[in-house]
Scaffold this motif. Structure first.
Motif, mmCIF file in Angstrom:
data_model
loop_
_atom_site.group_PDB
_atom_site.id
_atom_site.type_symbol
_atom_site.label_atom_id
_atom_site.label_comp_id
_atom_site.label_asym_id
_atom_site.label_seq_id
_atom_site.Cartn_x
_atom_site.Cartn_y
_atom_site.Cartn_z
ATOM 1 N N GLN A 132 6.179 1.353 8.747
ATOM 2 C CA GLN A 132 5.696 0.631 9.930
ATOM 3 C C GLN A 132 4.464 -0.230 9.652
ATOM 4 N N PRO A 133 3.446 0.267 8.953
ATOM 5 C CA PRO A 133 2.303 -0.610 8.647
ATOM 6 C C PRO A 133 2.704 -1.831 7.818
ATOM 7 N N SER A 136 4.398 -4.403 10.223
ATOM 8 C CA SER A 136 3.471 -5.095 11.116
ATOM 9 C C SER A 136 2.612 -6.099 10.354
ATOM 10 N N ARG A 137 2.162 -5.750 9.156
ATOM 11 C CA ARG A 137 1.328 -6.681 8.386
ATOM 12 C C ARG A 137 2.162 -7.815 7.791
ATOM 13 N N LEU A 163 0.440 -0.892 -0.283
ATOM 14 C CA LEU A 163 0.726 -0.271 1.014
ATOM 15 C C LEU A 163 2.184 0.184 1.097
#
Length: 276
Positions: A132-133, A136-137, A163
């Motif tokens: 998810q991170p 979004s990024r 990440l």
């Protein structure tokens, strides 16, 4: 046993005097070695060659024979893995170039690529909450690409380095896909080539912020050298070959837990952003 395929980047190492290289990671189908020029990959399938890699002739080998506290010796045309017979460079060994530019046609129909991209946008990410991170990024990264703001692209890319899940973090794999898109369009658009390839080169400066393996592959990607499955996918796009693209996409999606999907997302969504 012999070497079935080797990338042209690794041939100088394989033909130089024999040198022991420490094992970074030992997996059933891949062995990663620490070398001054980057991470050397020994794999059991020629279809998944990384930029600095070779494949052995026995696909059923378990490469975990080489433990992480040992070394593997490369040189004099041989690969010597503890517990396994030596593998030799042979006349029939495939010498494969990992440069995407070497596999692209002289003319690329960008309208044909635009027509193929919507199908790639429907690819579902793996059901991993740790993605998810990254998702979004990545949205902010692609928006910066749409605006053509190189400074913003690099700033957004820096938030993705290292990440996410995976042996190579998903954020890094997504940036490798971006490098593939920049290479393809740099080849197709001479008027924008300088901007595109300079941006690709600058992405390589982010490599020290991630893991040793991922840093090596991101550095290679920033120079236009990529994993074989990703090159097949980008090549099929450049040729506007829908059946070949479907097959390459299936194979890449099966690569790793998240790596294949992240590379595809980086390639397809970067192309979509840059071609708007």
């Amino acid at each position: 046993m012999h070497v079935t395929a080797v990338t042209t980047l690794l041939i100088p190492r394989l033909t130089a005097p024999a040198t022991p290289l420490p094992v970074l990671t030992a997996l059933p189908t891949a062995l990663y070695l620490d070398a001054p020029e980057g991470v050397v990959a020994i794999v059991t399938s020629p279809h998944v060659l990384p930029p600095l890699g070779l494949a052995l002739s026995q696909p059923d080998l378990d490469l975990r024979h080489a433990l992480c506290d040992t070394t593997v010796t490369l040189g004099n045309g041989h690969v010597c893995i503890p517990g396994l017979p030596p593998s030799a460079l042979a006349p029939q060994t495939e010498r494969w170039c990992p440069s995407l530019a070497a596999h692209l046609p002289p003319h690329i129909d960008l309208d044909a690529i635009r027509a193929l991209l919507p199908a790639m946008a429907t690819l579902t990410p793996p059901p991993d909450p740790a993605l998810q991170p990254v998702l979004s990024r990545a949205t902010a990264l692609f928006e910066a690409l749409r605006r053509g703001n190189a400074e913003a692209v690099l700033a957004r890319a820096a938030t993705l380095v290292g990440l996410g899940p995976g042996l190579t973090p998903a954020g890094d794999d997504l940036l490798i896909g971006l490098c593939a898109a920049l290479t393809l369009l740099g080849h197709a658009l001479p008027a924008r080539q300088s901007w595109l390839l300079t941006l690709r080169q600058q992405l390589g400066r982010l490599a020290p912020q991630t893991t040793t393996l991922s840093a090596s592959w991101l550095t290679h990607a920033a120079a236009g050298n990529l994993q074989r499955l990703l090159i097949h996918t980008a090549q099929a796009l450049a040729l506007a070959d829908a059946p070949a693209l479907a097959q390459a996409t299936r194979h890449l999606m099966r690569y790793g837990a998240t790596s294949g999907w992240a590379m595809l997302a980086g390639l397809s969504q970067s192309l979509a952003a840059l071609l708007t």
